[in-house]
Enzyme design. Structure first.
Site, PDB file in Angstrom:
ATOM      1  N   ASN A  74       0.878  -1.169   0.000  1.00 25.08           N
ATOM      2  CA  ASN A  74       0.000   0.000   0.000  1.00 25.08           C
ATOM      3  C   ASN A  74       0.913   1.215   0.000  1.00 25.08           C
ATOM      4  OD1 ASN A  74      -1.814   2.042   0.395  1.00 25.08           O
ATOM      5  ND2 ASN A  74      -2.313   1.501   2.517  1.00 25.08           N
ATOM      6  N   GLU A 134      -5.310  -4.544  10.572  1.00 18.85           N
ATOM      7  CA  GLU A 134      -4.256  -3.553  10.741  1.00 18.85           C
ATOM      8  C   GLU A 134      -4.467  -2.806  12.055  1.00 18.85           C
ATOM      9  OE1 GLU A 134      -2.328  -2.541   6.685  1.00 18.85           O
ATOM     10  OE2 GLU A 134      -3.816  -1.025   7.170  1.00 18.85           O
ATOM     11  N   GLY A 152       3.023   2.269  10.693  1.00 17.32           N
ATOM     12  CA  GLY A 152       4.017   3.330  10.538  1.00 17.32           C
ATOM     13  C   GLY A 152       4.770   3.641  11.824  1.00 17.32           C
ATOM     14  N   SER A 181       3.702  -2.250  10.076  1.00 10.88           N
ATOM     15  CA  SER A 181       5.160  -2.368  10.239  1.00 10.88           C
ATOM     16  C   SER A 181       5.707  -3.727   9.806  1.00 10.88           C
ATOM     17  CB  SER A 181       5.575  -2.052  11.679  1.00 10.88           C
ATOM     18  OG  SER A 181       5.205  -0.724  12.014  1.00 10.88           O
ATOM     19  N   HIS A 225      -9.315   1.848   5.028  1.00  9.85           N
ATOM     20  CA  HIS A 225      -8.018   1.956   5.716  1.00  9.85           C
ATOM     21  C   HIS A 225      -8.167   2.916   6.905  1.00  9.85           C
ATOM     22  CE1 HIS A 225      -3.838   2.805   6.559  1.00  9.85           C
ATOM     23  NE2 HIS A 225      -3.548   1.702   5.897  1.00  9.85           N
ATOM     24  N   GLU A 273      -6.375   5.188   7.970  1.00  6.98           N
ATOM     25  CA  GLU A 273      -6.068   6.593   7.657  1.00  6.98           C
ATOM     26  C   GLU A 273      -7.271   7.267   7.010  1.00  6.98           C
ATOM     27  OE1 GLU A 273      -2.499   5.727   5.504  1.00  6.98           O
ATOM     28  OE2 GLU A 273      -1.528   5.143   7.389  1.00  6.98           O
ATOM     29  N   LYS A 288       0.139   4.283  -0.237  1.00  7.24           N
ATOM     30  CA  LYS A 288      -0.427   5.503   0.362  1.00  7.24           C
ATOM     31  C   LYS A 288      -0.179   6.683  -0.599  1.00  7.24           C
ATOM     32  CE  LYS A 288       0.103   3.266   4.752  1.00  7.24           C
ATOM     33  NZ  LYS A 288       0.209   3.352   6.203  1.00  7.24           N
TER      34      LYS A 288
HETATM   35  P1  13P Z   1       3.342   0.337   7.470  1.00  3.92           P
HETATM   36  O1  13P Z   1       3.737  -0.983   6.876  1.00  3.92           O
HETATM   37  O2  13P Z   1       4.111   1.503   6.955  1.00  3.92           O
HETATM   38  O3  13P Z   1       3.286   0.258   8.972  1.00  3.92           O
HETATM   39  O4  13P Z   1       1.825   0.606   6.986  1.00  3.92           O
HETATM   40  C1  13P Z   1       0.879  -0.387   7.134  1.00  3.92           C
HETATM   41  C2  13P Z   1      -0.345  -0.016   6.402  1.00  3.92           C
HETATM   42  O5  13P Z   1      -1.056   0.898   6.780  1.00  3.92           O
HETATM   43  C3  13P Z   1      -0.658  -0.745   5.156  1.00  3.92           C
HETATM   44  O6  13P Z   1      -1.930  -0.439   4.711  1.00  3.92           O
END
Ligand code: 13P
Length: 248
Positions: free
Chosen positions: A9, A166, A172, A212, A94, A96, A11
């Protein structure tokens, strides 16, 4: 039979030029791999990635879609627009988007229903915050999301569903859930789908862990029996890192 799926992903990272450079490198590295891989990218990269990955088996996903067929929704993208490009997957809900863009279980549900009218497979993201986990509510929160997001969706559609567990506190942050924590919650998700539908339906659903995931921890996460894949943020931005995760 569930086939493991490792999805990146991106982002809001990578211009078209950057996406092209990644694709050229990654498809070479992917040549001898039999694990299913995908990249979920910004809208502006999708057409290029579909073209670059043609014939490689690498799938391409969007990160959001609107639930209406078309209309006065400035800035939004419809399912048919994604289908026209040849997109395979679409991330829905997601954390976010839930946090910054007012995505709710209700809009997730509408988006899932719209995707299931067509051919694009959703990756539905669920997960609890640190506060919720510390309060012992992780299981109830995730179950609540699954029940609300899947409401009114037919069993045959659910068989095509991909769920990504997640935990928000692991995204992150470099703080990965332990393989046991991830396994436990992926099992909760499968039990919840079994209760809503039946075991045969739940057995078909791919359940990923995200938060992560890195080359160093991918193997122990992927070795868990209820975990069928990973949704990878930061570590999917470099082809050399991502291929190591795909080849866990
Ligand atoms: P990270 O792997 O950067 O922690 O992000 C995970 C994520 O949100 C994947 O959708």
């Amino acid at each position: 039979m569930r086939v493991p799926l490792i999805a990146g992903n991106w982002k809001m990272f990578k211009t078209k030029a950057e996406a092209k450079a990644f694709a050229e490198e990654f498809k070479e590295l992917y040549k001898d791999t039999d694990i299913q891989a995908a990249i979920c990218a910004p809208f502006t990269d999708l057409e290029l990635l579909v073209e670059e990955f043609k014939g490689t088996g690498i799938m391409v996903g969007a990160q959001n879609v609107h639930f209406a067929d078309e209309g006065a929704y400035t800035g939004e993208i419809s399912v048919s627009m994604l289908e026209e490009i040849g997109v395979d997957l679409c991330v829905i809900g997601h954390s976010e988007r839930r946090q910054y863009f007012a995505e709710t279980d209700e809009t997730c549900n509408l988006k899932l229903k719209k995707l299931f009218e067509g051919s694009i497979r959703p990756i539905l993201c669920v997960g609890e915050s640190l506060e919720q986990r510390d309060a012992g509510q992780a299981e109830a929160i995730v179950k609540g999301q699954i029940e609300a997001d899947l409401e009114g969706i037919a069993a045959d559609d659910i068989r095509k569903l991909i769920v990504a567990y997640e935990p928000i506190w692991a995204i992150g942050t470099g703080r990965t859930a332990t393989p046991e924590q991830a396994e436990e919650m992926c099992a909760v998700i499968r039990e919840c789908i079994t209760a809503l539908y039946d075991e045969s339906v739940a057995d078909d659903v791919i359940i990923q862990y995200g938060g992560s995931v890195k080359p160093a921890n991918a193997t122990e996460i992927m070795n868990q029996p209820e975990i069928d894949g990973a949704l990878v943020g930061g570590a999917s931005l470099k082809a050399a890192d991502f291929i190591e995760i795909v080849n866990f």
